[in-house]
Motif scaffolding. Structure first.
Motif, short mmCIF file in Angstrom:
data_model
loop_
_atom_site.label_atom_id
_atom_site.label_comp_id
_atom_site.label_asym_id
_atom_site.label_seq_id
_atom_site.Cartn_x
_atom_site.Cartn_y
_atom_site.Cartn_z
N ILE A 11 31.28 35.33 33.32
CA ILE A 11 32.04 35.82 34.48
C ILE A 11 31.50 35.21 35.76
N ASN A 12 30.17 35.25 35.92
CA ASN A 12 29.56 34.65 37.12
C ASN A 12 29.82 33.16 37.20
N ASP A 13 29.69 32.47 36.06
CA ASP A 13 29.89 31.01 36.05
C ASP A 13 31.34 30.63 36.33
N SER A 14 32.27 31.44 35.87
CA SER A 14 33.69 31.10 36.01
C SER A 14 34.28 31.53 37.34
N PHE A 15 33.83 32.70 37.87
CA PHE A 15 34.47 33.27 39.05
C PHE A 15 33.55 33.45 40.25
N GLY A 16 32.25 33.21 40.07
CA GLY A 16 31.32 33.32 41.18
C GLY A 16 30.60 34.66 41.20
N HIS A 17 29.47 34.69 41.90
CA HIS A 17 28.62 35.88 41.92
C HIS A 17 29.25 37.02 42.71
N ASP A 21 29.63 40.72 41.23
CA ASP A 21 29.15 41.95 41.86
C ASP A 21 30.25 43.01 41.90
N HIS A 22 31.50 42.56 42.15
CA HIS A 22 32.64 43.49 42.15
C HIS A 22 32.81 44.12 40.77
N ILE A 23 32.66 43.32 39.73
CA ILE A 23 32.79 43.82 38.36
C ILE A 23 31.71 44.86 38.08
N LEU A 24 30.47 44.56 38.46
CA LEU A 24 29.37 45.50 38.23
C LEU A 24 29.58 46.82 38.96
N THR A 25 30.13 46.73 40.18
CA THR A 25 30.40 47.95 40.95
C THR A 25 31.43 48.81 40.23
N ASP A 76 41.46 49.41 35.78
CA ASP A 76 41.31 48.40 36.83
C ASP A 76 41.71 47.05 36.26
N ASN A 77 42.78 46.46 36.83
CA ASN A 77 43.30 45.20 36.30
C ASN A 77 42.26 44.08 36.31
N SER A 78 41.34 44.11 37.29
CA SER A 78 40.36 43.04 37.39
C SER A 78 39.34 43.08 36.25
N LEU A 79 39.32 44.17 35.50
CA LEU A 79 38.34 44.31 34.43
C LEU A 79 38.92 44.09 33.04
N ASN A 80 40.16 43.60 32.96
CA ASN A 80 40.77 43.35 31.65
C ASN A 80 39.91 42.41 30.82
#
Length: 288
Positions: A11-17, A21-25, A76-80
């Motif tokens: 996730i970090n490598d593909s979309f950035g840190h 961080d948003h995903i972890l939150t 949350d759609n961003s977490l699919n």
């Protein structure tokens, strides 16, 4: 309980840190909803969390929470397509240190990762074995609804409703957890819960594929249709989907319906009817 976000480096490598961080939150928020204020929750690494539960009640409750965390991305759609692996260890009462408890949970987490991720593993200290359990036991036949699934559903609903205290936002977050569990157990495409309060008619819909949860007002036409229908019926008016409805009485004279939705290419089974009627019966326990 140790929780690890699966494939987080990708996730970090593909979309950035920043996105990572948003995903972890979002994941940490989802985990926090599952536990009591007396439980301890912390982040112990880049993509790992730890939970220390006090007075957890029963092993079934622990397993229910672990299963839910495996798909904590709900809503949350961003977490699919993002999942978690979980390792669980239970204090055995024999002067076990926190360090040993943590070590056992870490071993169980490793086993979850080794067995394909998106699952939880319970470390059994007395048997010196590790029990591996898939995240959800799905319905696969027309046999009677398993006691394991019944217990999991009831425990989830009891845990969800006991601390709501009429908080609307909290109520919908708990409904999302329940509906996420049910669509997984029942292999459903979509489900809805309709609640007819004295002043509002609310429909909550959850779609399994996109993990989206939406709330809307029930139209008068739909309400009249439901009020005239049987307590359990299947609606086949739509060319693409069939919906099975089951009525229940809820708190404060509230009337409700549960709706399970499938495409017309899939047939309804005896398991579907058993599942929807069982969930309705658990809802009815709250009317007293």
């Amino acid at each position: 309980m140790i929780i690890d976000v699966d494939n987080f480096k990708n996730i970090n490598d593909s979309f950035g840190h920043q996105y990572g961080d948003h995903i972890l939150t979002k994941i940490s928020e989802g985990i926090a909803y599952l536990f009591k204020n007396s439980d301890y929750i912390g982040r112990i690494g880049g993509d790992e969390f730890v939970v220390f539960m006090k007075n957890y009640g029963s092993l079934k409750i622990v397993e229910m929470k672990a299963k839910t965390i495996c798909t904590v991305n709900d809503g949350d759609n961003s977490l699919n397509e993002i999942t978690c692996s979980v390792g669980v260890a239970i204090y055995n009462g024999d002067d076990m240190s926190y360090e040993q408890l943590y070590k056992n949970a870490d071993k169980a987490l490793y086993e979850s990762k080794r067995n394909g991720k998106a699952t939880y593993t319970l470390y059994n200290d007395k048997l010196e074995t590790i029990e591996h359990t898939p995240a959800v036991s799905k319905i696969e036949s027309d046999d009677s609804l398993s006691e394991e699934n019944k217990q999991l559903i009831k425990t989830t609903m009891i845990e969800a409703f006991k601390d709501i205290d009429h908080d609307v936002n909290c109520f919908h977050e708990k409904l999302k957890q329940i509906m996420n569990l049910l669509v997984n157990i029942g292999n459903l495409e979509k489900m809805s819960i309709i609640l007819i309060f004295s002043e509002r008619h609310i429909q909550s819909c959850y779609e399994s594929k996109t993990r989206t949860y939406q709330v809307s007002e029930v139209s008068n036409t739909d309400l009249q249709y439901l009020l005239k229908a049987d307590s359990y019926f299947i609606s086949e008016d739509n060319a693409f989907t069939n919906i099975a409805y089951c009525k229940f009485d809820f708190v404060d004279s509230t009337i409700g319906w549960i709706g399970f939705e499938k495409s017309t290419s899939l047939s309804w089974t005896g398991q579907d009817e058993l599942l929807i009627k069982y969930v309705a019966s658990v809802f009815e326990e709250y009317k007293k």
